[in-house]
Design an enzyme around this catalytic site. Structure first.
Site, mmCIF file in Angstrom:
data_model
loop_
_atom_site.group_PDB
_atom_site.id
_atom_site.type_symbol
_atom_site.label_atom_id
_atom_site.label_comp_id
_atom_site.label_asym_id
_atom_site.label_seq_id
_atom_site.Cartn_x
_atom_site.Cartn_y
_atom_site.Cartn_z
ATOM 1 N N ASP A 193 8.835 -6.630 -64.442
ATOM 2 C CA ASP A 193 9.619 -6.173 -65.580
ATOM 3 C C ASP A 193 10.703 -5.240 -65.038
ATOM 4 O OD1 ASP A 193 8.947 -7.103 -68.221
ATOM 5 O OD2 ASP A 193 6.991 -6.112 -68.046
ATOM 6 N N HIS A 218 8.135 -10.767 -66.745
ATOM 7 C CA HIS A 218 8.123 -10.548 -68.189
ATOM 8 C C HIS A 218 7.591 -11.757 -68.964
ATOM 9 C CE1 HIS A 218 9.565 -8.419 -71.791
ATOM 10 N NE2 HIS A 218 9.926 -9.594 -72.268
ATOM 11 N N SER A 268 6.450 -8.278 -75.735
ATOM 12 C CA SER A 268 7.861 -7.924 -75.762
ATOM 13 C C SER A 268 8.231 -7.357 -77.141
ATOM 14 C CB SER A 268 8.702 -9.153 -75.375
ATOM 15 O OG SER A 268 10.009 -8.798 -75.022
#
Length: 274
Positions: A225, A257, A144
């Site tokens: 995602d 995610h 991320s």
């Protein structure tokens, strides 16, 4: 509002609702790190600079040979939460294969600002190279916001550092590579980035021509995602490829995610294997 939704990863998981998934992620990574610290030989809180956040946790290989590769893990948390203290969960399968794992700490916002975080991560690699001559090959792994920081490392001009780390590979997981959309979301409340700062620190804008065959890049993105995260991964991998980098895009089915990275604690997980 559309951008807020697109850049809120917790809204896109089919597993858990948005209020519980982030707490669950914190719990999973913390527990995994605790297990890793209990089972591996570690040196924790190694300072690579004088700042409070400038510390590393090192998980050494179970059976270190004369030289060993190192996986440098850069945590996510939208540049404002999580820490190296929750970032050792990926160590057990790797240390058992002779790989050292280093979790990098950096000053998150609001204390840290974007330019400083990028510089800290770069400096952490310089420190590793200087302090541990037995390292042969550095592999970056970021999740991320951490994938963004790892991608910024790939864009580094090392001449000002007097050291060129031997970065052989990078695994960029569910990352953000263009920060401009972030300016229009809640994420920037703590970061307080200007447009200039966002542009200066967007890997998408700083793709360098590849030095032949030196570094392989794996860009990984989760099925669950958001469309924006998926777009960013695709466009960044295309930009790298166009500049001559050896890059592959791995689109992982059945993960979101959060568990796309949590599963690195499992030896059989595809990303661990790769």
């Amino acid at each position: 509002q559309e951008l807020e939704d697109q850049y809120s990863p917790s809204r896109w998981s089919p597993r858990l609702d948005r209020d519980t998934i982030i707490d669950a992620h914190f719990a999973v990574t913390a527990a995994g790190t605790e297990r890793a610290r209990a089972s591996a030989q570690t040196t924790l809180h190694v300072p690579y600079g004088s700042g409070d956040g400038e510390k590393l946790d090192i998980y050494f290989p179970t059976d270190p040979s004369e030289t060993f590769p190192v996986l440098v893990y850069i945590h996510g948390g939208y540049w404002q939460c999580l820490s190296k203290d929750d970032s050792g969960f990926a160590a057990p399968p790797l240390v058992s294969q002779g790989v050292a794992v280093v979790a990098v700490g950096y000053d998150t916002a609001p204390k840290g600002h974007m330019d400083a975080m990028v510089l800290q991560v770069r400096r952490s690699l310089v420190f590793l190279v200087q302090q541990y001559p037995r390292i042969r090959g550095i592999y970056l792994c970021g999740h991320s916001a951490g994938a963004h920081l790892a991608a910024m490392v790939l864009a580094t001009d090392w001449t000002e550092f007097q050291v060129v780390p031997d970065v052989k590979g990078a695994v960029l997981v569910s990352g953000v590579y263009d920060l401009e959309p972030i300016l229009h979301t809640y994420v920037n409340d703590a970061l307080k980035m200007s447009r200039e700062v966002a542009q200066r620190n967007s890997p998408m804008r700083h793709v360098t021509l590849a030095v032949p065959a030196t570094c392989e890049v794996l860009v990984a993105v989760a099925q669950h995602d958001s469309p924006e995260f998926r777009r960013q991964s695709q466009e960044y991998s295309q930009a790298l490829r166009a500049a001559g980098w050896s890059v592959s895009l791995l689109d992982l089915a059945g993960v979101d995610h959060f568990d796309i990275i949590e599963k690195l604690s499992e030896g059989s997980y595809i990303l661990t294997q790769v």
